[in-house]
Each structure stands twice: as C-alpha cells, then as structure tokens.
Design an enzyme around this catalytic site. Structure first.
Site, PDB file in Angstrom:
ATOM      1  NE  ARG A  53      28.242  52.194 107.419  1.00 56.69           N
ATOM      2  CZ  ARG A  53      28.341  51.229 108.278  1.00 56.69           C
ATOM      3  NH1 ARG A  53      27.250  50.765 108.887  1.00 56.69           N
ATOM      4  NH2 ARG A  53      29.488  50.682 108.579  1.00 56.69           N
ATOM      5  N   GLY A  54      28.496  49.384 105.002  1.00 59.60           N
ATOM      6  CA  GLY A  54      28.928  48.127 105.594  1.00 59.60           C
ATOM      7  C   GLY A  54      28.870  47.062 104.504  1.00 59.60           C
ATOM      8  CB  ALA A  55      31.405  44.614 103.391  1.00 63.12           C
ATOM      9  NE  ARG A  90      31.047  53.220  99.956  1.00 63.35           N
ATOM     10  CZ  ARG A  90      31.173  53.133 101.285  1.00 63.35           C
ATOM     11  NH1 ARG A  90      30.182  52.656 102.010  1.00 63.35           N
ATOM     12  NH2 ARG A  90      32.293  53.503 101.887  1.00 63.35           N
ATOM     13  CD  GLN A 201      31.733  55.231 108.949  1.00 62.67           C
ATOM     14  OE1 GLN A 201      32.522  55.922 109.585  1.00 62.67           O
ATOM     15  NE2 GLN A 201      31.887  54.979 107.672  1.00 62.67           N
ATOM     16  CG  ASP A 242      34.816  47.528 104.253  1.00 65.86           C
ATOM     17  OD1 ASP A 242      35.405  47.804 105.322  1.00 65.86           O
ATOM     18  OD2 ASP A 242      33.656  47.885 104.006  1.00 65.86           O
ATOM     19  CG  ASN A 252      37.550  47.368 108.802  1.00 67.37           C
ATOM     20  OD1 ASN A 252      36.485  47.075 108.288  1.00 67.37           O
ATOM     21  ND2 ASN A 252      37.624  47.826 110.036  1.00 67.37           N
ATOM     22  CE  LYS A 253      34.886  53.379 106.747  1.00 68.55           C
ATOM     23  NZ  LYS A 253      34.769  53.968 105.391  1.00 68.55           N
TER      24      LYS A 253
HETATM   25  O1  MRU Z   1      32.434  53.023 104.610  1.00 66.94           O
HETATM   26  P1  MRU Z   1      31.598  52.006 105.340  1.00 66.94           P
HETATM   27  O2  MRU Z   1      30.890  52.568 106.521  1.00 66.94           O
HETATM   28  O3  MRU Z   1      30.705  51.258 104.393  1.00 66.94           O
HETATM   29  O4  MRU Z   1      32.676  50.968 105.861  1.00 66.94           O
HETATM   30  C1  MRU Z   1      32.370  49.877 106.655  1.00 66.94           C
HETATM   31  C2  MRU Z   1      33.556  49.449 107.402  1.00 66.94           C
HETATM   32  O5  MRU Z   1      34.660  49.674 107.038  1.00 66.94           O
HETATM   33  C3  MRU Z   1      33.320  48.737 108.660  1.00 66.94           C
HETATM   34  O6  MRU Z   1      34.371  48.961 109.547  1.00 66.94           O
HETATM   35  C4  MRU Z   1      33.135  47.299 108.585  1.00 66.94           C
HETATM   36  O7  MRU Z   1      34.019  46.643 109.388  1.00 66.94           O
HETATM   37  C5  MRU Z   1      33.204  46.579 107.359  1.00 66.94           C
HETATM   38  S1  MRU Z   1      31.606  46.070 107.005  1.00 66.94           S
HETATM   39  C6  MRU Z   1      31.201  44.841 108.175  1.00 66.94           C
END
Ligand code: MRU
Length: 366
Positions: A53-55, A90, A201, A242, A252-253
């Site tokens: 996970r993570g962009a 996703r 996370q 993201d 973002n999250k």
């Molecule tokens: O749902 P995830 O764990 O894939 O989301 C990732 C995020 O939102 C992170 O906070 C992150 O900042 C983005 S990816 C570098």
C-alpha cells in the site's frame, strides 16, 4: 532503508523473472514476512487487500503486475486486460493510473516478442526512478527540519500521519524521506506517529520502520494531535499524498484534513510530500478525487497480537451497529504551507505547481 541493519527495498523482481518479492504489510509489525507474487492476479490481490500500500508502492507493484501478466501471454489484448484489472484495485492513489499508462504507452507499440522483456525493464525503471524522486524529496524537505533546528537548537518534533515512509514506496518514503535525511545528517529529531485508525498504518508500519532505522518516535492516538500542537510540542507536520490536484489540494489518509485544521489554528507549518507521479494534472482541484470507501469491518474490528503471540482480530463495536469507512480525505490547498516535491518546495497553488513542472501544460491538454 534498513531491516535488521541491512538496506532493503520493499519490492524486487526475482532474478529469473518468475515472480516479484514483496513484504506482506498486513502482518507487520508482528511478523516480517516476504511473499512472492507469481501472477497478475497475485499482484492485483496484493494491492486490493493492502499487502502493499502507499501510492508509490501501489504504482510500482502494478508495473510489475503488467510484467507478470505479459510473461504468461504477451499479446496486446492481454496488456489491455492486465492494465484494466490492476486499475480497478484501488481508486484514490493516482500513481496506480500513472504507472499503468506509462507501461501501456511504452509496451503497446512494441512487437509481441519484445513486450515481456521490455515490461520487466520498464517496471524496474519505475522502481529506480521512485527511489531517486524520494531521495530528492528527502533532500529538499530536510531543509525544513534543519531550519527549525537552527532556530531553536533543540530536537525537532515532526508529526506525521498514516505511513508515508519507506514501506509506502520502493525506498526512502515520501513524508519520511526528509526525516531519514535529517536523521542521517545528525539533526536531533523526534517523530510523533499518529496511529491512523482504522487500519493503523501509523502504529503498525510507521512506528516499525522508524524503530528499524533507530529514529526516535512516539506513537499517539489520532485524537492527541490537536492537543500536542496546542501545547507547542509539534514544530512541523509532514504528511504524504495519494493524489494532488493541479491547484495543490491533496488527498491523503483519512484524518489528514483534521491535522491540517489543527495545524492552521496553532500556527504549525503543515507540508505535504508530493513526488511528480502523485500529481493529477487532469484535476483542476481536489473535488474530483475519488475517495475509496473500504469495508466496515476495518472500523468494527481491530487486529493485534495476543499475549500468546497469535495475531488475532477482535470486535470493538456492538454487533448491531453499522460503520462507515471513508479511507481518504481532501485537504484544501489553503491549509497546506507547501508541497515538498523532487524539484524543491513549492507553494500549494496552481502557479506554484505550474512553475515547478512547466511541462505539465502539455500533459494537461493530452
Ligand atoms: O490506504 P493506504 O495505506 O494505501 O494509504 C496511504 C496513505 O494515505 C499515506 O498516508 C501516504 O501518505 C500516501 S502514500 C505515500
């Protein structure tokens, strides 16, 4: 970054192209388990269930997913179906679309006999470039930490959210790249790690990788962030993204927006680390960013390690209560002090981004 002192990337192809090795993030921090993806379906599943996970890492895994698909069948129709399958995994992180469009544009014009090898080479290039972009984000973002240290000559308190570290990328991380760079340079610092309910996370991944690297940090409940900012215990917030829109709005999250509001109210600088592939030049602002709605069970249940060492899931809520689980939010650009890109720190505005990426005008009209 290091695991048990050894520099390690989060994703790597096996030498005979029979698979791609990842770290299964669903079992961290309790177990460090590597897993081999052998097929397109393995790659799609790993992204959907968040083994990766993570962009940036989602983009890198998708690129290798295409290579795995073409190893089975290199026809152009297979390339199309593989990209469509991976794109559906996703919705929010735009690096996924970016990586797939890059793979498709490069591979479709090639003769079928060349496509498979070219796909492995291109996926490796996506990964190598990710490392270089994040290193550059680290170099630029580190200046913010150094400046703060020069002002007060005490340890700098950085707050982050979710995991935008090494584990969210191929190496270095985005929001944590400035932290690692400053740490390597000997700047005294400490990271507030917000746990990031519902998937945790922060508590599970950010805390784990900072610990592996020896960076001082403290895990907090998400709800403690405003209080700490109010009491002068946060010098700087750095989050990942993201997807950023062309005006500097960032998705973002979930919970990032609340941190940005608290930062603004308390005069704490709030930065987002955004490498180029995370910018969606087709969106004028953040209102069009698709927000992933994930399973209610991520809210109603919690995963953790029992006293006997078993990783178990327990229910938190009454069985009859429903739960909603929007996984991302959009922080308006007006709350963002700046965007840390591989090209420097720019204002979170349309003009700031356009100046940093003058070539984007052409991409926007493409
Ligand atoms: O749902 P995830 O764990 O894939 O989301 C990732 C995020 O939102 C992170 O906070 C992150 O900042 C983005 S990816 C570098």
């Amino acid at each position: 970054m290091k695991i048990h002192g050894t520099p390690t990337r989060t994703i790597r192809p096996l030498p005979d192209q029979s698979g791609v090795e990842i770290i299964d993030q669903t079992v961290l921090p309790h177990r460090l388990q590597f897993r081999v993806l052998h097929s397109l379906e393995d790659a799609a599943e790993a992204i959907s269930v968040m083994r990766v996970r993570g962009a940036p890492l989602i983009g890198a895994t998708a690129a290798y997913g295409v290579a795995l698909a073409l190893t089975e069948d290199a026809a152009e129709s297979r390339l199309d179906t593989a990209c469509a399958r991976l794109l559906a995994t996703r919705p929010t992180a735009v690096n996924l679309r970016w990586a797939l469009e890059r793979m498709q544009a490069w591979l479709a014009p090639l003769p079928a006999a060349q496509r498979c090898d070219a796909a492995w080479t291109e996926a490796a290039a996506v990964c190598d470039e990710d490392v270089l972009l994040n290193q550059a984000v680290g170099r630029h973002g580190m200046e913010l930490i150094c400046r703060r240290h020069q002002q007060s000559s005490r340890s700098v308190n950085v707050m982050t959210h979710c995991n935008a570290g090494w584990l969210a990328t191929v190496d270095w991380g985005t929001a944590l790249a400035p932290v690692y760079s400053a740490f390597e340079a000997g700047i005294p610092l400490h990271v507030w790690v917000s746990e990031t309910r519902p998937r945790n996370q922060g508590a599970a991944l950010t805390a784990w990788e900072l610990a592996q690297h020896g960076v001082p940090h403290t895990v907090i409940a998400d709800n403690a962030a405003g209080h700490l900012m109010q009491h002068g215990q946060v010098d700087l917030v750095i989050v990942g993204a993201d997807r950023a829109a062309a005006n500097g709005d960032i998705a973002n999250k979930i919970g990032t927006y609340l941190k940005a509001l608290a930062a603004r109210d308390n005069g704490v600088p709030f930065y987002a680390a955004v490498p180029g592939p995370t910018i969606d030049w087709r969106l004028a602002d953040g209102s069009g960013i698709p927000i992933e709605q994930r399973a209610a069970s991520e809210v109603t249940h919690l995963q953790g390690q029992a006293e006997d060492g078993q990783v178990i899931s327990v229910r938190l809520t009454p069985a009859q209560s429903g739960a909603a689980n929007p996984a991302f939010d959009v922080t308006p650009a007006r709350l963002v002090s700046g965007l840390i890109t591989e090209r420097g720190i720019c204002p979170a505005t349309h003009d700031g981004l356009a100046q940093a990426y003058p070539e984007a005008g052409a991409w926007r009209s493409a």
